[in-house]
Scaffold this motif. Structure first.
Motif, mmCIF file in Angstrom:
data_model
loop_
_atom_site.group_PDB
_atom_site.id
_atom_site.type_symbol
_atom_site.label_atom_id
_atom_site.label_comp_id
_atom_site.label_asym_id
_atom_site.label_seq_id
_atom_site.Cartn_x
_atom_site.Cartn_y
_atom_site.Cartn_z
ATOM 1 N N SER A 104 -32.179 3.737 -26.085
ATOM 2 C CA SER A 104 -30.655 3.909 -26.196
ATOM 3 C C SER A 104 -30.848 5.255 -25.418
ATOM 4 O O SER A 104 -31.088 6.321 -25.516
ATOM 5 C CB SER A 104 -30.066 4.147 -27.569
ATOM 6 O OG SER A 104 -28.991 4.566 -27.454
ATOM 7 N N HIS A 105 -29.847 5.133 -24.256
ATOM 8 C CA HIS A 105 -29.719 6.485 -23.274
ATOM 9 C C HIS A 105 -28.860 7.043 -24.205
ATOM 10 O O HIS A 105 -27.592 7.065 -24.389
ATOM 11 C CB HIS A 105 -29.451 5.921 -21.983
ATOM 12 C CG HIS A 105 -29.225 7.091 -20.870
ATOM 13 N ND1 HIS A 105 -28.114 7.060 -20.150
ATOM 14 C CD2 HIS A 105 -29.733 8.162 -20.971
ATOM 15 C CE1 HIS A 105 -28.333 8.082 -19.191
ATOM 16 N NE2 HIS A 105 -29.195 8.851 -19.942
ATOM 17 N N THR A 106 -29.269 8.480 -24.444
ATOM 18 C CA THR A 106 -28.594 9.457 -25.127
ATOM 19 C C THR A 106 -28.410 10.699 -24.422
ATOM 20 O O THR A 106 -29.244 11.822 -24.891
ATOM 21 C CB THR A 106 -28.969 9.595 -26.531
ATOM 22 O OG1 THR A 106 -30.496 9.907 -26.547
ATOM 23 C CG2 THR A 106 -28.814 8.437 -27.346
ATOM 24 N N PRO A 107 -27.694 11.006 -23.248
ATOM 25 C CA PRO A 107 -27.884 12.141 -22.540
ATOM 26 C C PRO A 107 -27.231 13.386 -23.361
ATOM 27 O O PRO A 107 -26.333 13.152 -24.159
ATOM 28 C CB PRO A 107 -27.299 11.865 -21.186
ATOM 29 C CG PRO A 107 -26.311 10.764 -21.724
ATOM 30 C CD PRO A 107 -27.097 9.902 -22.779
ATOM 31 N N GLY A 108 -27.306 14.490 -22.667
ATOM 32 C CA GLY A 108 -26.805 15.613 -23.353
ATOM 33 C C GLY A 108 -27.788 16.893 -23.456
ATOM 34 O O GLY A 108 -27.750 17.968 -22.971
ATOM 35 N N HIS A 109 -29.104 16.654 -24.252
ATOM 36 C CA HIS A 109 -30.272 17.664 -24.094
ATOM 37 C C HIS A 109 -30.722 17.761 -22.888
ATOM 38 O O HIS A 109 -31.209 18.661 -22.286
ATOM 39 C CB HIS A 109 -31.104 17.354 -25.321
ATOM 40 C CG HIS A 109 -32.149 18.138 -25.381
ATOM 41 N ND1 HIS A 109 -32.102 19.569 -25.712
ATOM 42 C CD2 HIS A 109 -33.650 18.089 -24.989
ATOM 43 C CE1 HIS A 109 -33.190 20.031 -25.718
ATOM 44 N NE2 HIS A 109 -34.275 19.186 -25.284
ATOM 45 N N SER A 110 -30.971 16.657 -22.293
ATOM 46 C CA SER A 110 -30.978 16.423 -21.032
ATOM 47 C C SER A 110 -30.489 15.116 -20.313
ATOM 48 O O SER A 110 -29.839 14.129 -20.995
ATOM 49 C CB SER A 110 -32.571 16.355 -20.728
ATOM 50 O OG SER A 110 -33.145 14.961 -21.123
ATOM 51 N N PRO A 111 -30.184 14.978 -18.958
ATOM 52 C CA PRO A 111 -29.485 13.789 -18.455
ATOM 53 C C PRO A 111 -30.269 12.442 -18.690
ATOM 54 O O PRO A 111 -29.612 11.629 -18.958
ATOM 55 C CB PRO A 111 -29.516 14.111 -17.103
ATOM 56 C CG PRO A 111 -29.828 15.600 -16.745
ATOM 57 C CD PRO A 111 -30.734 15.954 -17.869
ATOM 58 N N GLY A 112 -31.691 12.553 -18.659
ATOM 59 C CA GLY A 112 -32.192 11.246 -19.120
ATOM 60 C C GLY A 112 -32.635 11.211 -20.568
ATOM 61 O O GLY A 112 -33.835 10.275 -20.816
ATOM 62 N N SER A 113 -32.288 11.613 -21.554
ATOM 63 C CA SER A 113 -32.890 11.741 -23.052
ATOM 64 C C SER A 113 -32.745 10.248 -23.420
ATOM 65 O O SER A 113 -31.538 9.722 -23.044
ATOM 66 C CB SER A 113 -32.132 12.696 -23.856
ATOM 67 O OG SER A 113 -32.714 14.090 -23.592
ATOM 68 N N VAL A 114 -33.629 9.857 -24.089
ATOM 69 C CA VAL A 114 -33.471 8.331 -24.577
ATOM 70 C C VAL A 114 -34.065 8.495 -26.079
ATOM 71 O O VAL A 114 -35.109 8.990 -26.252
ATOM 72 C CB VAL A 114 -34.389 7.304 -23.726
ATOM 73 C CG1 VAL A 114 -34.464 5.993 -24.368
ATOM 74 C CG2 VAL A 114 -33.845 7.281 -22.420
ATOM 75 N N CYS A 115 -33.441 7.854 -26.956
ATOM 76 C CA CYS A 115 -33.626 7.494 -28.292
ATOM 77 C C CYS A 115 -34.081 6.020 -28.331
ATOM 78 O O CYS A 115 -33.705 5.322 -27.744
ATOM 79 C CB CYS A 115 -32.866 7.749 -29.315
ATOM 80 S SG CYS A 115 -32.049 9.463 -29.220
ATOM 81 N N TRP A 116 -35.248 5.787 -29.285
ATOM 82 C CA TRP A 116 -35.773 4.579 -29.168
ATOM 83 C C TRP A 116 -35.739 4.202 -30.717
ATOM 84 O O TRP A 116 -36.044 4.883 -31.853
ATOM 85 C CB TRP A 116 -37.282 4.584 -28.946
ATOM 86 C CG TRP A 116 -37.346 4.673 -27.412
ATOM 87 C CD1 TRP A 116 -37.483 5.913 -26.815
ATOM 88 C CD2 TRP A 116 -37.786 3.724 -26.839
ATOM 89 N NE1 TRP A 116 -37.731 5.519 -25.451
ATOM 90 C CE2 TRP A 116 -37.717 4.198 -25.275
ATOM 91 C CE3 TRP A 116 -37.890 2.270 -26.794
ATOM 92 C CZ2 TRP A 116 -38.107 3.568 -24.189
ATOM 93 C CZ3 TRP A 116 -38.047 1.711 -25.731
ATOM 94 C CH2 TRP A 116 -38.300 2.042 -24.440
ATOM 95 N N TYR A 117 -34.974 2.906 -31.017
ATOM 96 C CA TYR A 117 -34.656 2.596 -32.436
ATOM 97 C C TYR A 117 -35.762 1.518 -32.824
ATOM 98 O O TYR A 117 -35.799 0.428 -32.152
ATOM 99 C CB TYR A 117 -33.240 2.087 -32.555
ATOM 100 C CG TYR A 117 -32.720 1.525 -34.020
ATOM 101 C CD1 TYR A 117 -32.989 2.234 -35.151
ATOM 102 C CD2 TYR A 117 -31.963 0.465 -33.744
ATOM 103 C CE1 TYR A 117 -32.415 1.491 -36.250
ATOM 104 C CE2 TYR A 117 -31.441 -0.215 -34.787
ATOM 105 C CZ TYR A 117 -31.779 0.429 -35.925
ATOM 106 O OH TYR A 117 -31.206 -0.230 -37.350
#
Length: 207
Positions: A121-134
């Motif tokens: 799940s692409h979750t930008p903010g902390h960095s442009p390409g931050s991704v969380c994995w569920y």
């Protein structure tokens, strides 16, 4: 049976001319045969020791800050595993590894390991390409530095943005079941429900 193991390594996070001492969580997800490694922080030896000869499906970088990708190419080579990163963080990756490549991750990509699915799940903010994995079967999400116990990840340095991380948390992580355990890039675990109840407080104080 699938399980989640933690390795903690110590080193420095460096950006914008600053350097900070940090402890990083490396999460190893899988069983006695196959695993995925989340983040490649600081030192390869303890990560390799924890993998203990198991097949590594991928070395996944939740984002491109140096403390999360320090030894990613080294691990990829040693473990014969692809290194995965969202291309939005290529500029950060190149600061640490100017001559090394990675395999691009896109929103909605999946990995399978030890009979479970991991969803990007692409979750930008902390960095442009931050991704969380569920990982639905484990009731777990690997958040990198997007969400911690106590609030969102930092957005006070280059390539970060506070409104963007809030949107990522509210629309992506906030949509997960409240009991989902958040395995963070630094510090202790938490749950989605324990954090999202404070969302409006974060907005009000510009956390």
């Amino acid at each position: 049976m699938s399980r989640i193991e933690r390795v903690v390594t110590h080193g420095t996070f460096e950006l914008d001319g600053g350097s900070w001492e940090v402890d990083n969580n490396i999460w190893i997800v899988g069983d006695d045969s196959d695993v995925v490694v989340f983040d490649a922080a600081h030192t390869a030896a303890p990560i390799l020791a924890a993998v203990a000869g198991r097949h590594v499906v991928a070395v996944v970088c939740t984002h491109g800050h140096n403390d999360h990708v320090t030894v990613a190419p080294e691990l990829g080579t040693a473990l014969d595993a692809p290194v995965l990163l969202h291309p939005g963080d290529e500029v950060l990756w190149r600061m640490t590894h100017p001559d090394k490549d990675f395999r691009a991750v896109s929103d909605g990509d999946t990995l399978r390991v030890a009979g479970i699915e991991l969803q990007a799940s692409h979750t930008p903010g902390h960095s442009p390409g931050s991704v969380c994995w569920y990982a639905p079967e484990l009731g777990a999400v690997f958040s990198g530095d997007t969400l911690f116990r106590g609030g969102p990840g930092a957005t006070g340095r280059s390539f970060s943005d506070f409104p963007t991380i809030l949107e990522s948390i509210s629309t992506r992580l906030g949509a997960l079941p409240a009991g989902t355990v958040v395995y963070t890039g630094h510090g202790d675990t938490t749950t989605i429900g324990d954090e999202i109840v404070h969302y409006h407080e974060w907005v009000a104080r510009g956390y």
